[in-house]
Design a protein around this motif. Sequence first.
Motif, PDB file in Angstrom:
ATOM      1  N   MET A 179      48.181  20.781  32.400  1.00 13.44           N
ATOM      2  CA  MET A 179      46.984  21.602  32.355  1.00 13.44           C
ATOM      3  C   MET A 179      47.228  22.920  33.077  1.00 13.44           C
ATOM      4  O   MET A 179      47.873  22.956  34.131  1.00 13.44           O
ATOM      5  N   ALA A 180      46.714  24.014  32.480  1.00  6.18           N
ATOM      6  CA  ALA A 180      46.788  25.330  33.118  1.00  6.18           C
ATOM      7  C   ALA A 180      45.387  25.904  33.243  1.00  6.18           C
ATOM      8  O   ALA A 180      44.578  25.787  32.316  1.00  6.18           O
ATOM      9  N   ILE A 181      45.109  26.528  34.382  1.00  3.89           N
ATOM     10  CA  ILE A 181      43.847  27.219  34.619  1.00  3.89           C
ATOM     11  C   ILE A 181      44.205  28.690  34.818  1.00  3.89           C
ATOM     12  O   ILE A 181      44.729  29.070  35.867  1.00  3.89           O
ATOM     13  N   LEU A 182      43.965  29.499  33.789  1.00  7.90           N
ATOM     14  CA  LEU A 182      44.366  30.899  33.821  1.00  7.90           C
ATOM     15  C   LEU A 182      43.265  31.760  34.429  1.00  7.90           C
ATOM     16  O   LEU A 182      42.092  31.570  34.139  1.00  7.90           O
ATOM     17  N   ALA A 183      43.686  32.725  35.268  1.00  4.70           N
ATOM     18  CA  ALA A 183      42.747  33.533  36.055  1.00  4.70           C
ATOM     19  C   ALA A 183      41.876  32.589  36.871  1.00  4.70           C
ATOM     20  O   ALA A 183      40.664  32.741  36.965  1.00  4.70           O
ATOM     21  N   GLY A 184      42.527  31.616  37.509  1.00  7.26           N
ATOM     22  CA  GLY A 184      41.835  30.463  38.051  1.00  7.26           C
ATOM     23  C   GLY A 184      41.640  30.395  39.549  1.00  7.26           C
ATOM     24  O   GLY A 184      41.328  29.321  40.062  1.00  7.26           O
ATOM     25  N   ALA A 185      41.805  31.501  40.272  1.00  2.00           N
ATOM     26  CA  ALA A 185      41.632  31.440  41.727  1.00  2.00           C
ATOM     27  C   ALA A 185      40.332  32.081  42.187  1.00  2.00           C
ATOM     28  O   ALA A 185      40.133  32.288  43.384  1.00  2.00           O
ATOM     29  N   GLY A 186      39.446  32.387  41.256  1.00  2.54           N
ATOM     30  CA  GLY A 186      38.132  32.895  41.605  1.00  2.54           C
ATOM     31  C   GLY A 186      37.176  31.764  41.923  1.00  2.54           C
ATOM     32  O   GLY A 186      37.580  30.597  42.017  1.00  2.54           O
ATOM     33  N   PRO A 187      35.876  32.054  42.084  1.00  2.00           N
ATOM     34  CA  PRO A 187      34.928  31.014  42.497  1.00  2.00           C
ATOM     35  C   PRO A 187      34.839  29.843  41.537  1.00  2.00           C
ATOM     36  O   PRO A 187      34.917  28.680  41.953  1.00  2.00           O
ATOM     37  N   MET A 188      34.689  30.102  40.231  1.00  2.00           N
ATOM     38  CA  MET A 188      34.625  28.996  39.285  1.00  2.00           C
ATOM     39  C   MET A 188      35.985  28.324  39.142  1.00  2.00           C
ATOM     40  O   MET A 188      36.072  27.118  38.900  1.00  2.00           O
ATOM     41  N   GLY A 189      37.031  29.101  39.304  1.00  2.00           N
ATOM     42  CA  GLY A 189      38.366  28.516  39.287  1.00  2.00           C
ATOM     43  C   GLY A 189      38.569  27.509  40.400  1.00  2.00           C
ATOM     44  O   GLY A 189      39.173  26.454  40.198  1.00  2.00           O
ATOM     45  N   MET A 190      38.035  27.821  41.585  1.00  2.00           N
ATOM     46  CA  MET A 190      38.180  26.900  42.712  1.00  2.00           C
ATOM     47  C   MET A 190      37.505  25.567  42.424  1.00  2.00           C
ATOM     48  O   MET A 190      38.031  24.494  42.725  1.00  2.00           O
ATOM     49  N   GLY A 191      36.319  25.632  41.815  1.00  2.00           N
ATOM     50  CA  GLY A 191      35.652  24.400  41.437  1.00  2.00           C
ATOM     51  C   GLY A 191      36.403  23.652  40.358  1.00  2.00           C
ATOM     52  O   GLY A 191      36.444  22.414  40.342  1.00  2.00           O
ATOM     53  N   THR A 192      37.022  24.404  39.434  1.00  2.00           N
ATOM     54  CA  THR A 192      37.803  23.785  38.366  1.00  2.00           C
ATOM     55  C   THR A 192      39.024  23.075  38.921  1.00  2.00           C
ATOM     56  O   THR A 192      39.360  21.957  38.498  1.00  2.00           O
ATOM     57  N   ILE A 193      39.686  23.705  39.879  1.00  2.00           N
ATOM     58  CA  ILE A 193      40.839  23.060  40.526  1.00  2.00           C
ATOM     59  C   ILE A 193      40.396  21.775  41.226  1.00  2.00           C
ATOM     60  O   ILE A 193      41.039  20.723  41.102  1.00  2.00           O
ATOM     61  N   ASP A 194      39.289  21.861  41.957  1.00  2.00           N
ATOM     62  CA  ASP A 194      38.784  20.707  42.709  1.00  2.00           C
ATOM     63  C   ASP A 194      38.530  19.524  41.778  1.00  2.00           C
ATOM     64  O   ASP A 194      38.944  18.388  42.054  1.00  2.00           O
ATOM     65  N   TYR A 195      37.863  19.793  40.661  1.00  2.00           N
ATOM     66  CA  TYR A 195      37.545  18.697  39.731  1.00  2.00           C
ATOM     67  C   TYR A 195      38.794  18.196  39.022  1.00  2.00           C
ATOM     68  O   TYR A 195      38.941  16.988  38.787  1.00  2.00           O
ATOM     69  N   ALA A 196      39.716  19.090  38.692  1.00  2.00           N
ATOM     70  CA  ALA A 196      40.968  18.667  38.046  1.00  2.00           C
ATOM     71  C   ALA A 196      41.771  17.739  38.949  1.00  2.00           C
ATOM     72  O   ALA A 196      42.425  16.799  38.474  1.00  2.00           O
ATOM     73  N   LEU A 197      41.717  17.988  40.255  1.00  2.00           N
ATOM     74  CA  LEU A 197      42.472  17.166  41.201  1.00  2.00           C
ATOM     75  C   LEU A 197      41.759  15.866  41.564  1.00  2.00           C
ATOM     76  O   LEU A 197      42.418  14.865  41.876  1.00  2.00           O
ATOM     77  N   HIS A 198      40.428  15.863  41.513  1.00  2.00           N
ATOM     78  CA  HIS A 198      39.687  14.740  42.091  1.00  2.00           C
ATOM     79  C   HIS A 198      38.749  14.024  41.128  1.00  2.00           C
ATOM     80  O   HIS A 198      38.053  13.102  41.536  1.00  2.00           O
ATOM     81  N   GLY A 199      38.722  14.452  39.872  1.00  2.00           N
ATOM     82  CA  GLY A 199      37.921  13.750  38.880  1.00  2.00           C
ATOM     83  C   GLY A 199      38.575  12.449  38.449  1.00  2.00           C
ATOM     84  O   GLY A 199      39.691  12.112  38.860  1.00  2.00           O
ATOM     85  N   ASP A 200      37.883  11.723  37.576  1.00  2.00           N
ATOM     86  CA  ASP A 200      38.414  10.432  37.125  1.00  2.00           C
ATOM     87  C   ASP A 200      39.625  10.587  36.209  1.00  2.00           C
ATOM     88  O   ASP A 200      40.504   9.730  36.186  1.00  2.00           O
ATOM     89  N   ARG A 201      39.659  11.666  35.424  1.00  2.00           N
ATOM     90  CA  ARG A 201      40.793  11.919  34.534  1.00  2.00           C
ATOM     91  C   ARG A 201      41.472  13.199  34.991  1.00  2.00           C
ATOM     92  O   ARG A 201      40.845  14.247  35.065  1.00  2.00           O
TER      93      ARG A 201
END
Length: 423
Positions: A179-201
């Motif tokens: 999985m890649a999160i492009l332009a992903g270190a902004g506010p919504m990106g931070m939440g996306t990283i968090d869920y990608a690391l800690h979600g069920d899948r």
Amino acid sequence: MITKAVRMYGKNDLRLEEFSLPEIKDDEILVKVISDSICMSTYKESKQGSDHKRVPQGIDVHPVIVGHETAGDIVKVGSKWQHKYHVGDKFSLQPALTYKGKNYTVGYSYEKCGGACTYAIVPAEVMYTDSLLQYKGKAYYEASLSEPMSCIIGAFHASYHNTPGKYEHVMGIKKDGCMAILAGAGPMGMGTIDYALHGDRYPHVLVVTDIDENRLKRAAAIFSAKEAAMRGIKLYFVNTADYDDPVKFLRSLTDGNGFDDVFVLAPVSGVIEQADKILNYDGCINFFSGPIDTGLSAKVNFYDIHYNSIHMLGTSGGYTTDMLESLKLSEEKRINPAVMITHICGINGIIDTTLNLPHIPGGKKLAYPQIEMELTAIDDFAEKGKNNPYFAKLAEICKKNNNLWCAEAEEYLLNNWPVKTVK
């Protein structure tokens, strides 16, 4: 009941005003708003006024209260809902509603209900659609941020892959994929990283790109590769500006195969085209950044659509089930929405923050309508604390928490801040 609210009268016309709320009807609920995070969507709304598809005509006469990422306390319950809602309960709110064939959005549609206010009357359709959600956690900001987190969670659930040999889609990101999160270190990106690391899948490889080195360093400091490895995830942070051929480098992190899921978090043609070039077979692009430009377009490789089965979609908002999932994950401390927050303000800081949001660096800006406080970066608390003991205490609390906003900081702010909007 007197409320103080930020209301929109037209394009770029936001006003902080006091006015009286009427007595609630039997099918309404009065709430006290404690926190409201400021969304880029509200910036877009303020720029477009009634041209925005969610904003009604006539706001110059009937202004709407802005803000939709809101949380607080229930103050009074109409007789129709007293079996379900109770005074003193904490709430979060799903702002996007469909009721009796009509669409409404809190923060866009209502004169008496929004997040940027001290008190609001929640209209009946919110309860009829089960969109007033009970929150059992401690920190109000987590409930406010369940709305943007629900958009992220919804995007993960909406992504899909094909089942070989069947006309069937498997919903969700690919388990153990790349999985890649492009332009992903902004506010919504931070939440996306968090869920990608800690979600069920979650993926086996997670790559986060950006061209802002400071944002990448902050993200890497909060989400460590070592912690990710404990879940079996290879985590990389990449500044694509450092590479002559970023596509080649990004693909190399997947052994040349490409990515199964690519989230695009900036409405930029070049980023979209980069996403298209790094996909694996049956790869899915999720365009997760709402553009203002109605003519935004980008080149897409239709050869790969035909022969490599790549596909793309866009998601906007999340469902109530996604908000409930966010609230549950926050209550269980599996995700930490505070990773998105970089600035705090009171109700007096909402207008300038909203109108200038794209030009203010950092992540999410969190407002507390019950206080007055200029917009202040968490990183600036210590400096301001040299002359202000309240900022000094907030700096001390946040420093203990990896310089992140937290429940202790919120509690101190609400109980001790000297300038209150509600006496």
